[in-house]
Structure formats: C-alpha cells, structure tokens
Design a protein around this motif. Structure first.
Motif, PDB file in Angstrom:
ATOM      1  N   PRO A  14      50.820  35.372 -29.390  1.00  0.00           N
ATOM      2  CA  PRO A  14      50.614  34.490 -28.270  1.00  0.00           C
ATOM      3  C   PRO A  14      49.576  33.881 -28.404  1.00  0.00           C
ATOM      4  CG  PRO A  14      51.192  37.055 -26.824  1.00  0.00           C
ATOM      5  CD  PRO A  14      50.530  37.000 -28.661  1.00  0.00           C
ATOM      6  N   GLY A  15      48.646  34.080 -28.546  1.00  0.00           N
ATOM      7  CA  GLY A  15      47.465  33.034 -29.250  1.00  0.00           C
ATOM      8  C   GLY A  15      47.861  31.950 -29.741  1.00  0.00           C
ATOM      9  N   THR A  16      48.616  32.548 -31.202  1.00  0.00           N
ATOM     10  CA  THR A  16      48.810  32.020 -31.961  1.00  0.00           C
ATOM     11  C   THR A  16      50.175  30.593 -31.636  1.00  0.00           C
ATOM     12  OG1 THR A  16      48.666  33.830 -33.830  1.00  0.00           O
ATOM     13  CG2 THR A  16      50.188  31.330 -34.285  1.00  0.00           C
ATOM     14  N   ALA A  17      51.194  31.305 -30.456  1.00  0.00           N
ATOM     15  CA  ALA A  17      51.697  29.915 -30.259  1.00  0.00           C
ATOM     16  C   ALA A  17      51.361  28.972 -29.319  1.00  0.00           C
ATOM     17  CB  ALA A  17      52.914  30.892 -29.210  1.00  0.00           C
ATOM     18  N   VAL A  18      49.919  29.388 -28.121  1.00  0.00           N
ATOM     19  CA  VAL A  18      49.426  28.852 -27.161  1.00  0.00           C
ATOM     20  C   VAL A  18      49.128  27.665 -28.146  1.00  0.00           C
ATOM     21  CG1 VAL A  18      47.708  28.172 -25.346  1.00  0.00           C
ATOM     22  CG2 VAL A  18      49.569  30.435 -25.345  1.00  0.00           C
ATOM     23  N   ALA A  19      47.999  28.137 -29.276  1.00  0.00           N
ATOM     24  CA  ALA A  19      47.201  27.014 -30.222  1.00  0.00           C
ATOM     25  C   ALA A  19      48.270  26.482 -30.290  1.00  0.00           C
ATOM     26  CB  ALA A  19      46.246  27.628 -31.001  1.00  0.00           C
ATOM     27  N   VAL A  20      49.425  26.715 -31.395  1.00  0.00           N
ATOM     28  CA  VAL A  20      50.430  25.549 -31.546  1.00  0.00           C
ATOM     29  C   VAL A  20      50.973  24.762 -30.793  1.00  0.00           C
ATOM     30  CG1 VAL A  20      52.575  25.167 -33.323  1.00  0.00           C
ATOM     31  CG2 VAL A  20      51.562  26.751 -33.884  1.00  0.00           C
ATOM     32  N   LEU A  21      51.568  25.113 -29.353  1.00  0.00           N
ATOM     33  CA  LEU A  21      51.846  24.794 -27.912  1.00  0.00           C
ATOM     34  C   LEU A  21      51.431  23.262 -27.664  1.00  0.00           C
ATOM     35  CD1 LEU A  21      54.037  23.595 -26.234  1.00  0.00           C
ATOM     36  CD2 LEU A  21      52.622  25.380 -24.587  1.00  0.00           C
ATOM     37  N   MET A  22      48.957  23.801 -27.920  1.00  0.00           N
ATOM     38  CA  MET A  22      48.340  23.112 -27.371  1.00  0.00           C
ATOM     39  C   MET A  22      47.733  21.579 -28.535  1.00  0.00           C
ATOM     40  SD  MET A  22      47.532  23.634 -24.145  1.00  0.00           S
ATOM     41  CE  MET A  22      45.834  22.601 -24.117  1.00  0.00           C
ATOM     42  N   VAL A  23      47.871  21.638 -29.391  1.00  0.00           N
ATOM     43  CA  VAL A  23      47.427  21.356 -30.755  1.00  0.00           C
ATOM     44  C   VAL A  23      48.532  19.569 -30.442  1.00  0.00           C
ATOM     45  CG1 VAL A  23      48.109  20.902 -33.363  1.00  0.00           C
ATOM     46  CG2 VAL A  23      46.619  22.734 -31.970  1.00  0.00           C
ATOM     47  N   GLY A  24      50.376  20.604 -30.740  1.00  0.00           N
ATOM     48  CA  GLY A  24      51.676  19.500 -30.792  1.00  0.00           C
ATOM     49  C   GLY A  24      50.869  18.640 -29.041  1.00  0.00           C
ATOM     50  N   LEU A  25      50.733  19.233 -28.176  1.00  0.00           N
ATOM     51  CA  LEU A  25      50.646  17.904 -26.651  1.00  0.00           C
ATOM     52  C   LEU A  25      49.605  17.083 -27.266  1.00  0.00           C
ATOM     53  CD1 LEU A  25      50.832  21.063 -23.798  1.00  0.00           C
ATOM     54  CD2 LEU A  25      52.457  19.122 -24.892  1.00  0.00           C
ATOM     55  N   VAL A  26      47.877  17.691 -28.204  1.00  0.00           N
ATOM     56  CA  VAL A  26      47.343  16.892 -27.709  1.00  0.00           C
ATOM     57  C   VAL A  26      48.296  15.555 -28.796  1.00  0.00           C
ATOM     58  CG1 VAL A  26      44.797  16.546 -29.086  1.00  0.00           C
ATOM     59  CG2 VAL A  26      45.372  18.401 -27.592  1.00  0.00           C
ATOM     60  N   ALA A  27      48.408  16.227 -30.120  1.00  0.00           N
ATOM     61  CA  ALA A  27      49.202  15.241 -31.278  1.00  0.00           C
ATOM     62  C   ALA A  27      49.810  13.893 -29.888  1.00  0.00           C
ATOM     63  CB  ALA A  27      49.684  16.197 -32.355  1.00  0.00           C
ATOM     64  N   VAL A  28      50.885  14.655 -29.418  1.00  0.00           N
ATOM     65  CA  VAL A  28      51.363  13.797 -28.412  1.00  0.00           C
ATOM     66  C   VAL A  28      50.653  12.521 -27.684  1.00  0.00           C
ATOM     67  CG1 VAL A  28      53.462  13.996 -26.386  1.00  0.00           C
ATOM     68  CG2 VAL A  28      53.665  14.763 -28.728  1.00  0.00           C
ATOM     69  N   GLY A  29      49.596  13.005 -27.358  1.00  0.00           N
ATOM     70  CA  GLY A  29      48.995  12.536 -26.295  1.00  0.00           C
ATOM     71  C   GLY A  29      47.830  11.284 -26.906  1.00  0.00           C
ATOM     72  N   ILE A  30      47.256  11.589 -28.383  1.00  0.00           N
ATOM     73  CA  ILE A  30      47.021  10.712 -28.778  1.00  0.00           C
ATOM     74  C   ILE A  30      47.609   9.669 -29.045  1.00  0.00           C
ATOM     75  CG2 ILE A  30      45.979  10.261 -31.492  1.00  0.00           C
ATOM     76  CD1 ILE A  30      44.707  12.829 -31.294  1.00  0.00           C
ATOM     77  N   VAL A  31      49.041   9.993 -30.007  1.00  0.00           N
ATOM     78  CA  VAL A  31      50.043   9.021 -30.247  1.00  0.00           C
ATOM     79  C   VAL A  31      50.039   7.878 -28.866  1.00  0.00           C
ATOM     80  CG1 VAL A  31      52.799   8.537 -30.077  1.00  0.00           C
ATOM     81  CG2 VAL A  31      51.577   9.898 -32.102  1.00  0.00           C
ATOM     82  N   PHE A  32      50.708   8.562 -27.553  1.00  0.00           N
ATOM     83  CA  PHE A  32      50.946   7.483 -26.651  1.00  0.00           C
ATOM     84  C   PHE A  32      50.029   7.146 -26.539  1.00  0.00           C
ATOM     85  CE2 PHE A  32      54.397  10.300 -24.988  1.00  0.00           C
ATOM     86  CZ  PHE A  32      55.240   9.637 -25.097  1.00  0.00           C
ATOM     87  N   LEU A  33      48.073   7.168 -25.956  1.00  0.00           N
ATOM     88  CA  LEU A  33      47.076   6.325 -26.139  1.00  0.00           C
ATOM     89  C   LEU A  33      47.116   5.208 -26.779  1.00  0.00           C
ATOM     90  CD1 LEU A  33      44.175   8.929 -25.044  1.00  0.00           C
ATOM     91  CD2 LEU A  33      45.018   7.100 -23.896  1.00  0.00           C
ATOM     92  N   VAL A  34      47.296   5.743 -28.275  1.00  0.00           N
ATOM     93  CA  VAL A  34      47.319   4.587 -29.111  1.00  0.00           C
ATOM     94  C   VAL A  34      48.469   3.629 -28.917  1.00  0.00           C
ATOM     95  CG1 VAL A  34      47.757   3.736 -31.948  1.00  0.00           C
ATOM     96  CG2 VAL A  34      46.262   5.746 -31.356  1.00  0.00           C
ATOM     97  N   LEU A  35      49.513   3.512 -28.695  1.00  0.00           N
ATOM     98  CA  LEU A  35      50.567   3.004 -28.850  1.00  0.00           C
ATOM     99  C   LEU A  35      50.510   2.563 -27.465  1.00  0.00           C
ATOM    100  CD1 LEU A  35      53.572   5.078 -29.299  1.00  0.00           C
ATOM    101  CD2 LEU A  35      52.586   2.821 -30.855  1.00  0.00           C
ATOM    102  N   GLY A  36      49.853   3.031 -25.701  1.00  0.00           N
ATOM    103  CA  GLY A  36      49.563   2.345 -24.933  1.00  0.00           C
ATOM    104  C   GLY A  36      48.164   1.568 -25.279  1.00  0.00           C
ATOM    105  N   GLY A  37      47.552   1.290 -26.139  1.00  0.00           N
ATOM    106  CA  GLY A  37      46.355   0.953 -25.833  1.00  0.00           C
ATOM    107  C   GLY A  37      46.665  -0.729 -27.104  1.00  0.00           C
ATOM    108  N   LEU A  38      47.524  -0.644 -27.483  1.00  0.00           N
ATOM    109  CA  LEU A  38      48.161  -1.795 -28.580  1.00  0.00           C
ATOM    110  C   LEU A  38      48.876  -2.112 -27.797  1.00  0.00           C
ATOM    111  CD1 LEU A  38      49.520   0.427 -31.714  1.00  0.00           C
ATOM    112  CD2 LEU A  38      47.076  -1.743 -31.328  1.00  0.00           C
ATOM    113  N   LEU A  39      49.811  -2.060 -26.691  1.00  0.00           N
ATOM    114  CA  LEU A  39      50.591  -2.720 -25.780  1.00  0.00           C
ATOM    115  C   LEU A  39      49.490  -3.654 -25.117  1.00  0.00           C
ATOM    116  CD1 LEU A  39      53.454  -0.266 -24.979  1.00  0.00           C
ATOM    117  CD2 LEU A  39      53.698  -2.741 -26.393  1.00  0.00           C
ATOM    118  N   TYR A  40      47.951  -2.638 -24.974  1.00  0.00           N
ATOM    119  CA  TYR A  40      47.566  -3.319 -22.611  1.00  0.00           C
ATOM    120  C   TYR A  40      46.966  -4.398 -24.152  1.00  0.00           C
ATOM    121  CZ  TYR A  40      43.744  -3.898 -20.129  1.00  0.00           C
ATOM    122  OH  TYR A  40      43.190  -3.966 -19.649  1.00  0.00           O
TER     123      TYR A  40
END
Length: 68
Positions: A14-40
């Motif tokens: 389960p630790g691997t599943a949690v790590a993969v989930l966290m990496v995915g969430l961080v990647a989505v967060g970075i994409v939203f930050l970049v797109l939001g910064g470009l719009l702002y």
C-alpha cells in the motif's frame, strides 16, 4: 477462495500505491499552478480590464489629463 486486492497481487504494498497517488496529485497541482500563473500574468492591468470599451478608456484618459 479468498479475495485478494490488486495491490497485493502486483507484489507492491500500500505504500507504493500511496506514493504513486501523491506523485500524481503533485503533478496535477503543478499543472494548475502553471496554467493559473499564465492566465494571471496574461491579463490586462486592472484599470484597462474594468474599462474595456474605447469611450470609457478615452474618458478616463481625459480625466487624468484634467487632474494633471
């Protein structure tokens, strides 16, 4: 026959599943930050955005000239 989860069948815990989930969430967060910064940073200045029509901008410029 006992049901086994897909996590234990793959040999990863389960630790691997949690790590993969966290990496995915961080990647989505970075994409939203970049797109939001470009719009702002791509927006017009606040005074130009509030007065977007040509007559409104020219009236504002005339008011500024009258104050100076």
């Amino acid at each position: 026959m006992r049901h086994r989860s897909i996590i234990t069948r793959t040999g990863h815990g389960p630790g691997t599943a949690v790590a993969v989930l966290m990496v995915g969430l961080v990647a989505v967060g970075i994409v939203f930050l970049v797109l939001g910064g470009l719009l702002y940073f791509g927006q017009q200045p606040p005074d130009q955005r509030a007065l977007s029509s040509v007559p409104a901008r020219s009236a504002q410029a005339a008011d500024r000239r009258a104050v100076d």
